[in-house]
Design an enzyme around this catalytic site. Structure first.
Site, PDB file in Angstrom:
ATOM      1  N   ASP A  29       0.806  -1.220   0.000  1.00 55.57           N
ATOM      2  CA  ASP A  29       0.000   0.000   0.000  1.00 55.57           C
ATOM      3  C   ASP A  29       0.844   1.278   0.000  1.00 55.57           C
ATOM      4  OD1 ASP A  29      -2.558   1.401   0.106  1.00 55.57           O
ATOM      5  OD2 ASP A  29      -1.722   2.164   1.967  1.00 55.57           O
ATOM      6  N   ASP A  50      -7.879   4.754   5.956  1.00 53.78           N
ATOM      7  CA  ASP A  50      -6.603   5.134   5.330  1.00 53.78           C
ATOM      8  C   ASP A  50      -5.953   6.242   6.165  1.00 53.78           C
ATOM      9  OD1 ASP A  50      -4.415   5.228   3.699  1.00 53.78           O
ATOM     10  OD2 ASP A  50      -5.493   5.828   1.889  1.00 53.78           O
TER      11      ASP A  50
HETATM   12 ZN   LIG Z   1      -3.126   3.188  -0.685  1.00 55.20          ZN
END
Ligand SMILES: [Zn+2]
Length: 417
Positions: free
Chosen positions: A150, A303
Site C-alpha cells: 500500500d 486510510d
Molecule cells: Zn493506498
C-alpha cells in the site's frame, strides 16, 4: 475480573437488542436481558448509549518504525481508541518497510502495550520496491495478518500473481493499492476541473479503475481472493460490481471522505484535503454511497495517514494522506444515517472488515472478545484538531460538526478510552 455494561442498545450487524452485556475475563458471556449486578466487579451504566462491536479499521498507517514524528504505535492506538476502533491493520510503508519477520515482531510487541488489537500487514515486495517478493511464509509465522504494498501498486504482473497465489495458500489477505503510475505518478488532485483550476498534475479516474481491472484479471485467472483498497471512482465500483457478479473473489473498501466530500474541497489549496486517491466528483461520491448500499463495497476503512503540519504546509509539495480514525464513526453516523441502518454501519465498519481479514471481532456475542464501543448517537461535537489523540493534525473533517460521539471503548474487556 467481570464487568456489566447496563441498559445499552446493543447493535450487531444482524440485530438490535436492548439490555446488559456481561463480560468476564475479557470475553462476552451474556448479551441482552438483565445481568445480576451482584455478580460483577464493575458496572458501567450505559442508559441512552448505543453499544457497537469495536470498529475494525483495515487500513491504517501507524508510521512506526521510522516516521514517529508523524505517529507511533502508541499515539496511533490512542487515536484508534478515541474513535472506537479496537482492531486495526497497519500498513507496511514504514521506514524500514515491514518486509522482515523482525519488523513484524517489533510492531506486535510494541502494540501489546496499547491494549488495541494491531494486525501488521507485511510488504508484498522488498522495501515496497517492486523488486522481488518477500518471504510470505516467514512473515506470516512472525504474525503478519495480510500482505500489501500500500502506497504503491505492484506493477509487475508476475509478482502480483505470486502474491495472490501465495497469499491464498497461506490464508493471508492481499490488500491492493491500485494505481497506474504511468498515468498518475506525481499527481496532486483529481484530474479534471480541479487539476485545471489549480494548475497541478491530476490523477485520473482511469489510473485507478484501469489498475483495478488488471488486478482483478490476475486474481480471476488463478481463482484467488483479493481486496481492493480505498475505492473512489464510479468506474472502479462498476468494475468490482461486475467482477463480483461473475464470481471473482473480490472485496473492497472505501473511506468516509469519498462519500462525504468532492474535489471542491481542494480548491482552497489546503493540503489537508489531499490524499491518494484524491477527492473526486459528485457523481463518484454518489456512486460510492450506491456501492455501499448494494454491497459492492464491503467495508469502510480510514486510510489514516498522519503527516506533520510542516509537511502539510505547502499545498503542492505536501505528501498525500489524511487522518481519520477519531472521526470515521461520527462521520459515517452523520452522513449515512438517512439511508443506512445502525446495523448496516456495524456491518461496514466492524463485521465485514473482521470477516475479510479473518480476525476475531465484529460482533457482540457470547464467546467473543469484549471489544465494545459505547456511543452517544445524539451528541453534536465539532472536530478540533487540538483535541485529537494522534500525533498529527491533518484531519480531513477539521472544523466539521458531527453527530454521534464515542463515549467509551473497551478492548478485550479493558477500558482503553
Ligand atoms: Zn493506498
Amino acid at each position: 475480573m467481570s464487568l456489566i455494561i447496563k441498559n445499552a442498545m446493543i447493535v450487531n450487524a444482524d440485530s438490535v437488542t436492548d439490555g446488559d452485556i456481561m463480560i468476564r475475563d475479557g470475553v462476552v458471556v451474556q448479551v441482552g436481558g438483565t445481568a445480576d449486578i451482584s455478580a460483577a466487579d464493575q458496572v458501567m451504566e450505559a442508559e441512552g448509549l448505543c453499544a457497537f462491536p469495536g470498529l475494525v479499521d483495515m487500513h491504517v498507517h501507524l508510521r512506526d518504525p521510522g516516521q514517529t514524528h508523524k505517529e507511533d504505535i502508541h499515539s496511533g492506538c490512542a487515536a484508534a481508541a478515541a474513535g472506537g476502533v479496537t482492531s486495526l491493520v497497519c500498513m507496511p510503508n514504514t521506514s524500514p518497510a515491514v518486509d522482515s519477520p523482525e519488523i513484524v515482531r517489533y510492531i506486535i510487541e510494541k502494540a501489546k502495550e496499547t491494549g488495541i488489537h494491531v494486525y501488521p500487514a507485511a510488504a508484498i515486495t522488498y522495501g515496497l520496491s517492486g523488486e522481488g517478493c518477500c518471504d510470505y511464509e516467514a512473515l506470516r509465522k512472525a504474525g503478519a495478518a495480510a500482505i500489501s504494498d500500500d502506497g504503491r501498486p505492484v506493477e509487475n504482473d508476475g509478482m502480483l500473481l505470486c502474491a495472490l497465489q501465495e497469499g491464498h495458500r497461506l490464508g493471508l489477505p492481499v490488500l491492493c493499492h491500485c494505481e497506474d503510475l504511468s498515468q498518475a505518478a506525481g499527481g496532486k488532485v483529481h484530474e479534471g476541473r480541479a487539476s485545471g483550476l489549480l494548475g497541478v498534475k491530476g490523477m485520473s479516474s482511469s489510473s485507478e479503475y484501469g489498475d483495478i481491472e488488471r488486478t482483478l484479471a490476475l486474481a480471476e485467472s488463478v481463482n484467488a481472493p483479493v481486496h481492493i483498497c480505498h475505492v473512489s471512482t464510479k468506474e472502479s465500483i462498476e468494475v468490482i460490481r461486475l467482477a463480483k457478479a461473475r464470481g471473482v473473489k473480490v472485496t473492497c473498501e472505501t473511506a468516509p471522505h469519498y462519500f462525504i466530500y468532492t474535489y471542491e474541497k481542494v480548491l482552497g489549496r489546503d493540503a489537508d484535503y489531499r490524499m491518494n486517491p484524491p477527492l473526486r466528483e459528485e457523481s463518484d461520491r454518489l456512486a460510492v454511497i450506491e456501492g455501499l448500499l448494494d454491497g459492492t463495497i464491503d467495508a469502510i476503512a480510514t486510510d489514516h495517514a498522519p503527516h506533520s503540519p510542516e509537511e502539510k504546509s505547502d499545498f503542492v509539495k505536501a505528501p498525500n494522506g489524511v487522518i481519520g480514525m477519531e472521526t470515521s464513526l461520527a462521520a459515517a453516523l452523520t452522513y449515512l444515517r438517512d439511508k443506512f441502518t445502525l446495523c448496516d454501519i456495524v456491518k461496514l465498519m466492524s463485521y465485514n472488515p473482521a470477516r475479510i481479514m479473518g480476525i476475531p471481532g465484529g460482533a457482540i456475542k457470547a464467546g467473543a472478545p469484549a471489544d465494545i464501543t459505547l456511543i452517544d448517537l445524539n451528541e453534536n461535537w465539532t472536530v478540533d484538531t487540538a483535541n485529537l489523540h494522534g500525533r498529527s493534525k491533518n484531519a480531513v473533517f477539521k472544523g466539521e460538526t458531527l453527530t454521534g460521539r464515542v463515549k467509551a471503548t473497551y478492548c478485550g474487556g479493558r477500558k482503553v478510552f
